[in-house]
Design an enzyme around this catalytic site. Structure first.
Site: not given
Length: 292
Positions: A103, A242, A269
């Site tokens: 991320s 995602d 995610h």
């Protein structure tokens, strides 16, 4: 497992680390997301220690158990890059590493590679991004696909800046369930990381009020036009659902010559939880291939 944990003195801050050590030469350093969260939610990667891989986690500045910077101007990706390099040197000395960023940690990993790739043997960008503006564009597309009540709540209260309104909060929670982690019950390590992110000021300073409202210091960050400079073997991981969409992953893949892209069909995610075994196998196989 030989587990070492404590604090490192990094750029005058106490930085918490946890190191799963083996006697091999395969080194994996992990950068968590947030910013402001902690390494806890990435703890499934510690299982790679069972396959003779050294795995290093740490909580970045202003995150988890680590200190806040004294200077507000240090809440930057550039500061995070220098911190990562100091952590690498203190733990691994002159040894090269595979760097995995998830991320926001993927952004940080890209920035690190653009400055210090001679210290890398491989790079893994897991559910990460090279452009905040493009990622926000993609998130706005996902918002348009939400059920009407959530879509309207996000638009109405977002425009008002009323991020605490119950309808807005409900919509954000729906977003998290669809596009962050598609599990009915949050694993405890994920809950811990979310809790740190909500309590530390770093997330609001650098990111903003929530995942799709980025108003902080990283809001204009974009290194897509520099990705051609990355030469090390690179693995890019994305999830079908995602919030950092597969299109974002594809953009990085197109611009990093020596890269491969892997889609997790049943994940959003956090594939390290949603498809844990496949995720660990994917990372393990890449590390093994790099070091063979």
């Amino acid at each position: 497992m030989d587990i070492e944990e404590g604090y490192l003195n990094i750029l005058s801050l106490r930085i918490y680390y946890k190191f799963y050590r083996t006697h091999s030469r395969m080194n994996l350093m992990v950068l968590h997301g947030g910013p402001g969260a902690s390494h806890d939610y990435l703890i499934p990667l510690a299982e790679l220690n069972n396959y003779n891989i050294n795995v290093l986690f740490y909580d970045q500045f202003g995150s988890g158990r680590s200190d806040d910077p004294m200077n507000i101007n240090d809440y930057t990706i550039e500061h995070g890059v220098e911190e990562a390099e100091e952590v690498r040197k203190q733990i691994f000395n002159d040894d090269k590493i595979v760097l995995l960023g998830h991320s926001y940690g993927g952004m940080l990993a890209l920035a690190y590679a653009l400055k210090y790739q001679d210290n890398l043997i491989g790079l893994i960008i897991s559910n990460g991004l090279s452009s905040i503006p493009y990622t926000l564009q993609e998130m706005r597309r996902l918002i348009e696909e939400l059920p009407e009540r959530y879509r309207l709540a996000i638009k109405r209260y977002g425009e008002m800046g009323d991020y605490e309104h119950p309808d807005y909060v409900e919509a954000v929670q729906y977003w998290i369930r669809q596009h962050v982690i598609r599990m009915d019950n949050l694993p405890e390590p994920v809950r811990i990381s979310f809790d740190y992110a909500s309590k530390r000021r770093t997330y609001r300073i650098m990111n903003g009020p929530n995942e799709f409202t980025i108003t902080g210091t990283i809001k204009d960050w974009d290194v897509t036009d520099q990705l051609w400079r990355i030469r090390v073997p690179t693995l890019i991981i994305t999830g079908k659902y995602d919030e950092v969409t597969p299109n974002v992953a594809e953009l990085m893949h197109r611009n990093i010559k020596n890269s491969r892209l892997i889609m997790f069909e049943n994940s959003s995610h956090m594939p390290m939880w949603e498809e844990k075994e496949k995720y660990l196998d994917t990372v393990k196989n890449f590390v093994y291939e790099i070091y063979k």
